[in-house]
Design an enzyme around this catalytic site. Sequence first.
Site, PDB file in Angstrom:
ATOM      1  N   GLU A  28       0.812  -1.221   0.000  1.00 36.09           N
ATOM      2  CA  GLU A  28       0.000   0.000   0.000  1.00 36.09           C
ATOM      3  C   GLU A  28       0.847   1.273   0.000  1.00 36.09           C
ATOM      4  O   GLU A  28       0.559   2.230   0.715  1.00 36.09           O
ATOM      5  CB  GLU A  28      -0.976  -0.006   1.183  1.00 36.09           C
ATOM      6  CG  GLU A  28      -1.975  -1.152   1.123  1.00 36.09           C
ATOM      7  CD  GLU A  28      -3.105  -1.021   2.125  1.00 36.09           C
ATOM      8  OE1 GLU A  28      -3.052  -0.102   2.965  1.00 36.09           O
ATOM      9  OE2 GLU A  28      -4.045  -1.825   2.068  1.00 36.09           O
ATOM     10  N   GLU A  85      -4.993  -9.351   1.315  1.00 34.62           N
ATOM     11  CA  GLU A  85      -5.698  -9.249   2.590  1.00 34.62           C
ATOM     12  C   GLU A  85      -7.188  -9.289   2.278  1.00 34.62           C
ATOM     13  O   GLU A  85      -7.641  -8.677   1.315  1.00 34.62           O
ATOM     14  CB  GLU A  85      -5.388  -7.939   3.324  1.00 34.62           C
ATOM     15  CG  GLU A  85      -3.998  -7.818   3.908  1.00 34.62           C
ATOM     16  CD  GLU A  85      -3.776  -6.452   4.564  1.00 34.62           C
ATOM     17  OE1 GLU A  85      -4.753  -5.678   4.723  1.00 34.62           O
ATOM     18  OE2 GLU A  85      -2.610  -6.150   4.894  1.00 34.62           O
TER      19      GLU A  85
END
Length: 566
Positions: A167, A268
């Site tokens: 990220e 995730e």
Amino acid sequence: MKLSFGLLGLSLLSLTSALPKITRTGKYLYDESGSRFYIKGVAYQPQGEVAESSEANTANGGFPEPSSYHDPLSSPQNCTRDLPYLKQLGVNAVRVYSVNSSLNHDECMSTFSGAGIYVLLDVSLPLNGSIDRSSPSWSTNLLNEYITTIDAFRNYDNVLGFNIGNEVITTNGNTNAAPYVKAAARDIKAYLKSVSSSALVGYSATDGDAEFRNSLAEYMTCGGDSIAVDLYGLNNYEWCGNENYNSSNWNTIVQGFQDIPVATYMSEFGCITAPPRLWTEVASLFSSPTSDVFSGGVAFSYFPTSDGYGMVTFSADGNTVTTSDDFTRLSTQYNATAPPNSPAQSSVTAGQTDCPSESATFIASNTLPPTPNEDVCNCINQKSLACLVLQKTANSPTIVGDLLNYACQLLGSSTNGSASCDPIGGNGTSGTYGQLSYCSPAIKLSYAMSAYYEFNPIESSCDFSGNATLSPARPNTAQDASTAASQCLAQEPSGGVFTPSAVSGSGASQTASSAQSGSTTNSATTSARTSSASSSGNNQFTLGMGGVWGFMGVLGAAAIGGLMVL
């Protein structure tokens, strides 16, 4: 469910048969028998302390980052404690976000290997050991850190892949960081190939609207194997509660990723906003049409988290595990999966996609930064810089970042624009990178302070509140500095891209008068990230006005371009 560690009685280390090697063909993963491999994983990282978010990070769409971490693979006792629960979940992989490469991981890795559990390992470290989304660079200290971690793990048979970022790019406003992440993937892939490692190289992306999500995936996977990641992860939390394939938006995600030429997975998943977590997305993840595009995923998280994502808790002494209903439901779903063994590996054709042009919302250049060159940075630092940061300061990322901003502001205000921090900056939007843009923050700071000192060469100009000192080996004149700098830059390979080497020794400490490019100051924020450099590629330094080195002015106009021509 509770189980005392002292009652396990498992001879885990006796299970030593090597796990099948997992490789990628096109957009799918396969084991050595040719069967498709799906990641059926769980995030396995104890939560560290959360750091205060900087103003720059917040402005760039960031979120509070951890300031510390607990290496979950360095405790044989804890790995043995957790193994029965990982087996009960039915996982074949764990994702680990941060490890200490100086510790021993043999027993944990052997324990998991014996149970058929692969490891997906992020090589970055919290806060100061990863590419900074608010001021991105791909620098010598980060390259060294990543390679050191890779070298500590690459000989284990159950390393599935190394993640070079998580990220980093979070909004349309910081897509200028994407070229730096892709350069990291390029260099790490080259290094792994040079040491005959088949480990995959991955990146885990934040979710977002379809245009952002798809553009980032296309960018990180385009251009062929030498620069594209092998494994593209999406951190997805859209399937909440009793959702389905359409209501969760998975239908749109699958459609958007169907032409991605590398393996994709949910790095995730496990939304908690509509409890209880039913984990019904697992059935969709491991069946068509999702399995036609995605190769499994990683449920978040085994360890307890402050915001409620964990699936187990521990007794005060850490020896007893208590599982939650979340754990039980995930175990039921994971153990019921029977994903299709198609397409056959022999029928898959590997392909590649052309890199997208910059758009109004995704402004990332297809020209990547050069490979960080420690020899050049150290040569400049030792032979050309008059004012050097003290080691105690170099070890503090916050101080380095503040001083670097201050020194660059001084150059802009006191030199009438004839010197700047362009040579140490880069611009991922325009694809221009200063010739020292890949050096460590400590060397960048020494550069900026030396540039200021040259305009007023008295000892007090190299003090910076006690954070710097004059080099005893400093050049006698600005011309000497320019000549030495030109000789150092002549070491740069043509084109600026090369295969990195293993990190020598163990990262020996630097002296106060010669902070090397392996400094621990990894991601200091600096205004020097904006560069107006052109792509002349000129290594010859000449004197500028007022006795300042040409390398304070000319170098600002000598950026390296054309490193990713597709």
